[in-house]
Design a protein around this motif. Structure first.
Motif, PDB file in Angstrom:
ATOM      1  N   CYS A 188       0.891  -1.285   0.446  1.00 52.32           N
ATOM      2  CA  CYS A 188      -0.400   0.175   0.031  1.00 52.32           C
ATOM      3  C   CYS A 188       0.651   1.321  -0.238  1.00 52.32           C
ATOM      4  N   SER A 189       1.668   0.931  -0.210  1.00 53.08           N
ATOM      5  CA  SER A 189       3.221   1.712  -0.351  1.00 53.08           C
ATOM      6  C   SER A 189       2.807   3.202  -1.602  1.00 53.08           C
ATOM      7  N   SER A 190       3.403   3.886  -2.422  1.00 53.66           N
ATOM      8  CA  SER A 190       3.549   5.020  -3.723  1.00 53.66           C
ATOM      9  C   SER A 190       4.605   4.057  -3.898  1.00 53.66           C
ATOM     10  N   ASN A 191       4.876   3.074  -4.066  1.00 52.89           N
ATOM     11  CA  ASN A 191       5.476   2.712  -4.967  1.00 52.89           C
ATOM     12  C   ASN A 191       6.033   0.947  -4.725  1.00 52.89           C
ATOM     13  N   PRO A 192       4.575   0.642  -4.970  1.00 52.91           N
ATOM     14  CA  PRO A 192       4.088  -0.708  -4.762  1.00 52.91           C
ATOM     15  C   PRO A 192       4.867  -2.023  -5.920  1.00 52.91           C
ATOM     16  N   GLN A 193       5.640  -1.133  -6.494  1.00 50.34           N
ATOM     17  CA  GLN A 193       5.981  -2.405  -7.548  1.00 50.34           C
ATOM     18  C   GLN A 193       7.507  -2.615  -7.385  1.00 50.34           C
ATOM     19  N   GLN A 194       7.914  -2.012  -5.672  1.00 46.36           N
ATOM     20  CA  GLN A 194       9.034  -2.149  -5.234  1.00 46.36           C
ATOM     21  C   GLN A 194       9.345  -4.187  -4.720  1.00 46.36           C
ATOM     22  N   PHE A 195       7.500  -4.046  -4.087  1.00 44.56           N
ATOM     23  CA  PHE A 195       7.266  -4.940  -3.239  1.00 44.56           C
ATOM     24  C   PHE A 195       8.584  -6.607  -4.254  1.00 44.56           C
ATOM     25  N   VAL A 251       4.638 -13.326 -15.402  1.00 49.26           N
ATOM     26  CA  VAL A 251       3.231 -13.499 -14.680  1.00 49.26           C
ATOM     27  C   VAL A 251       3.250 -12.046 -13.260  1.00 49.26           C
ATOM     28  N   GLY A 252       4.836 -12.164 -12.632  1.00 50.94           N
ATOM     29  CA  GLY A 252       4.816 -12.000 -12.107  1.00 50.94           C
ATOM     30  C   GLY A 252       5.320  -9.875 -11.805  1.00 50.94           C
ATOM     31  N   GLU A 253       6.415  -9.660 -13.347  1.00 48.11           N
ATOM     32  CA  GLU A 253       6.152  -8.585 -13.725  1.00 48.11           C
ATOM     33  C   GLU A 253       5.009  -8.008 -14.164  1.00 48.11           C
ATOM     34  N   HIS A 254       3.841  -8.613 -14.525  1.00 47.79           N
ATOM     35  CA  HIS A 254       2.533  -7.952 -15.087  1.00 47.79           C
ATOM     36  C   HIS A 254       2.281  -7.535 -13.900  1.00 47.79           C
ATOM     37  N   THR A 255       2.197  -8.615 -12.457  1.00 49.57           N
ATOM     38  CA  THR A 255       1.379  -8.630 -11.586  1.00 49.57           C
ATOM     39  C   THR A 255       1.827  -7.386 -10.424  1.00 49.57           C
ATOM     40  N   LEU A 256       3.102  -6.549 -10.626  1.00 48.92           N
ATOM     41  CA  LEU A 256       3.959  -5.299 -10.312  1.00 48.92           C
ATOM     42  C   LEU A 256       3.210  -4.221 -10.994  1.00 48.92           C
ATOM     43  N   GLN A 257       3.512  -4.212 -12.335  1.00 46.89           N
ATOM     44  CA  GLN A 257       3.344  -3.439 -12.729  1.00 46.89           C
ATOM     45  C   GLN A 257       1.651  -2.906 -12.022  1.00 46.89           C
ATOM     46  N   ALA A 258       0.811  -3.786 -12.395  1.00 44.14           N
ATOM     47  CA  ALA A 258      -0.338  -3.520 -12.583  1.00 44.14           C
ATOM     48  C   ALA A 258      -0.820  -3.461 -11.076  1.00 44.14           C
ATOM     49  N   LEU A 259      -0.428  -3.532 -10.082  1.00 43.60           N
ATOM     50  CA  LEU A 259      -0.036  -2.418  -8.566  1.00 43.60           C
ATOM     51  C   LEU A 259      -0.158  -1.089  -8.839  1.00 43.60           C
ATOM     52  N   THR A 260       0.415  -0.446  -9.445  1.00 46.15           N
ATOM     53  CA  THR A 260       0.731   0.984  -9.742  1.00 46.15           C
ATOM     54  C   THR A 260      -0.088   1.092  -9.920  1.00 46.15           C
ATOM     55  N   TYR A 261      -0.977   0.822 -10.519  1.00 49.89           N
ATOM     56  CA  TYR A 261      -2.373   1.767 -11.732  1.00 49.89           C
ATOM     57  C   TYR A 261      -3.765   1.599 -10.549  1.00 49.89           C
ATOM     58  N   LEU A 262      -3.519   0.865  -9.003  1.00 50.08           N
ATOM     59  CA  LEU A 262      -4.539   1.018  -8.365  1.00 50.08           C
ATOM     60  C   LEU A 262      -4.005   1.547  -6.702  1.00 50.08           C
ATOM     61  N   GLU A 263      -5.444   2.865  -6.825  1.00 48.69           N
ATOM     62  CA  GLU A 263      -5.211   3.488  -5.557  1.00 48.69           C
ATOM     63  C   GLU A 263      -4.874   2.213  -4.227  1.00 48.69           C
ATOM     64  N   PRO A 264      -4.043   2.928  -2.795  1.00 43.26           N
ATOM     65  CA  PRO A 264      -3.317   2.452  -1.828  1.00 43.26           C
ATOM     66  C   PRO A 264      -4.597   2.227  -1.027  1.00 43.26           C
ATOM     67  N   ASN A 265      -5.498   0.993  -1.597  1.00 46.32           N
ATOM     68  CA  ASN A 265      -6.548   0.119  -0.300  1.00 46.32           C
ATOM     69  C   ASN A 265      -6.251  -1.192  -0.641  1.00 46.32           C
ATOM     70  N   PRO A 266      -6.045  -1.588   0.628  1.00 42.56           N
ATOM     71  CA  PRO A 266      -5.464  -3.032   0.992  1.00 42.56           C
ATOM     72  C   PRO A 266      -6.040  -4.051  -0.374  1.00 42.56           C
ATOM     73  N   ILE A 267      -7.392  -3.939   0.134  1.00 36.42           N
ATOM     74  CA  ILE A 267      -8.203  -4.936  -0.519  1.00 36.42           C
ATOM     75  C   ILE A 267      -7.791  -4.904  -1.722  1.00 36.42           C
ATOM     76  N   LEU A 268      -7.944  -3.917  -2.572  1.00 35.98           N
ATOM     77  CA  LEU A 268      -7.129  -3.859  -4.364  1.00 35.98           C
ATOM     78  C   LEU A 268      -5.890  -4.627  -4.408  1.00 35.98           C
ATOM     79  N   ARG A 269      -5.047  -3.649  -3.563  1.00 38.46           N
ATOM     80  CA  ARG A 269      -3.666  -3.645  -3.634  1.00 38.46           C
ATOM     81  C   ARG A 269      -3.415  -5.587  -3.704  1.00 38.46           C
TER      82      ARG A 269
END
Length: 443
Positions: free
Chosen positions: A205-212, A245-263
């Protein structure tokens, strides 16, 4: 630099000063103030012992007193006031066996995790910074205080915190600190899964979720979430995709608001793809049924990380429906809302937008256009208060009983039939029309 300290916090500092004790705000509130952010917590450190703190303030709570922390209640707000201390041997890679109180602020600050969290401040002395925290803030660096191998051996959760701060602030992790995380990552198995879960959620839920991906690069997911490693290693040779699959997931995280359910939904939406993967005669990869597999895997993993029941239900539900493509027609959208649930449908649209944006350019314009049309129809349906659930029907079970129906399964089936009729024809949702439908059905 002068930090604006809230009046109540300043009152606590003043009281300690008036009783001839040193007292400073410390840690995150100093860091955040220097970053121009509004602190959410104001922690205080002092030369006063816990007993002396309790003597000074009328309302205190003993929680944490074993490690030198007294909670002072002032104006109905709880503030943690901790005595300068030196931690003794750590017994479980998380907690010191005991602490020794000291009157020396420098000794207290050098036991802290990172330089940016090892600063203190009061109005008389200004910022006290023995470990170059200001410099690291300016350079955007997360650096352990002292020897990082020792810091992480003491408290393994600090490794997750380092990654979390990197994601929250967009900072780089110092190379020695980074190396030490990789060397000590195995110690995270000693930490309670609840604390791991808390840090993982904050990272997502951070401002840089792709850094997961740092958790992957540092071999932490290999220990805690091996399913993600498999995602990172699973290619998608398909026109709709340009990432693993993993990189797609990391990229997709950046297009969502920082909501735990969505992320969390986004993190797990494709986690079943590796096991669903097939390749046709043309070398094109397919992932039929991955939505259902992903939903079950998400439920299992979330349970493993001890998320609450509501989170598990919401996330696994959205994962199950994430690949449901709705036709942009009013009737189809109403049926989709009924299937997915009115509370979940808006979230589903957000998930599908993020999913699309993290795919290849192939048909992206058409995909986004369909989503936009579905969203517009959805909003119109809400504005017009269309019937979308049994509770919205203009007739009730009591009405059916009054018409002579026997309570039980017959009524349930009848109401479900009426709902399906109204989903197809919203204008039929009147008591008179529904009674007429029932009468015609009986004939």
């Amino acid at each position: 630099m002068k930090i604006q300290i809230p009046e109540d916090v300043q009152y606590i500092l003043n009281q300690l000063h008036q009783h001839h004790h040193e007292a400073y705000i410390v840690g995150g509130c100093v860091r955040d103030s220097l970053l121009g952010k509004k602190p959410t917590d104001w922690d205080i450190t002092t030369s006063a012992t816990p007993a002396e703190i309790q003597d000074i303030f009328t309302k205190t709570v003993d929680t944490g007193i074993k490690h030198g922390t007294v909670r002072v209640i002032y104006n109905h707000v709880c503030y943690e006031v901790t005595t300068f201390r030196i931690d003794q041997e750590y017994i479980d890679h998380r907690h010191p066996r005991s602490v020794i109180y000291t009157r020396n602020l420098q000794e207290d600050l050098k036991r802290r995790d990172f330089t940016i969290n090892a600063m203190a401040y009061d109005e008389e002395h200004g910022i006290i910074d023995y470990h170059h925290g200001i410099e690291d803030l300016q350079k955007g660096i997360i650096r352990a205080v002292g020897d990082p191998l020792v810091r992480f051996e003491e408290d393994a959760l600090r490794m997750m915190r380092a990654i979390r701060f990197s994601c929250q602030f967009g900072f780089q992790i110092d190379p020695d600190t980074l190396y030490s995380i990789q060397k000590k990552a195995h110690l995270l198995t000693k930490i309670s899964i609840e604390r791991i879960q808390e840090e993982m959620t904050k990272i997502l839920c951070s401002s840089n979720p792709q850094q997961f991906r740092l958790l992957y690069n540092l071999k932490i997911t290999a220990i805690l979430l091996p399913e993600f490693d498999i995602m990172m290693q699973t290619a998608q040779n398909n026109p709709h995709h340009c990432f693993s699959v993993g990189e797609h997931t990391l990229q997709a995280l950046t297009y969502l608001e920082p909501n735990p359910i969505l992320r969390l939904t986004m993190l797990f939406h494709d986690i079943g793809k590796p096991s669903a993967k097939t390749t046709d005669l043309n070398g094109i990869d397919h992932f039929h049924g991955h939505d259902e597999i992903s939903s079950e895997m998400a439920r299992s993993i979330l349970h493993r990380f001890k998320y609450d029941r509501s989170t598990i239900q919401q996330v696994s539900h959205l994962v199950y429906w994430h690949d449901y493509r709705v036709e942009p027609k009013s009737k189809a959208v109403r049926k989709a809302i009924q299937k997915v649930g009115i509370d979940s449908f808006h979230s589903l649209l957000q998930i599908q937008y993020a999913d699309t944006m993290a795919q290849s350019d192939y048909l992206r314009t058409q995909k986004l256009q369909r989503l936009s049309q579905v969203k517009s129809i959805y909003q119109q349906i809400l504005q017009e208060n269309h019937c979308l659930s049994l509770s919205d029907l203009a007739i009730t079970g009591k009405d059916l009983i009054a018409m002579g129906m026997t309570p039980g399964k017959e009524i349930g089936n009848c109401l479900q039939y009426l709902l399906e009729c109204v989903i197809d024809h919203p204008e039929w949702n009147t008591k008179e029309q529904l009674i007429k439908i029932i009468s015609n059905k009986k004939q």
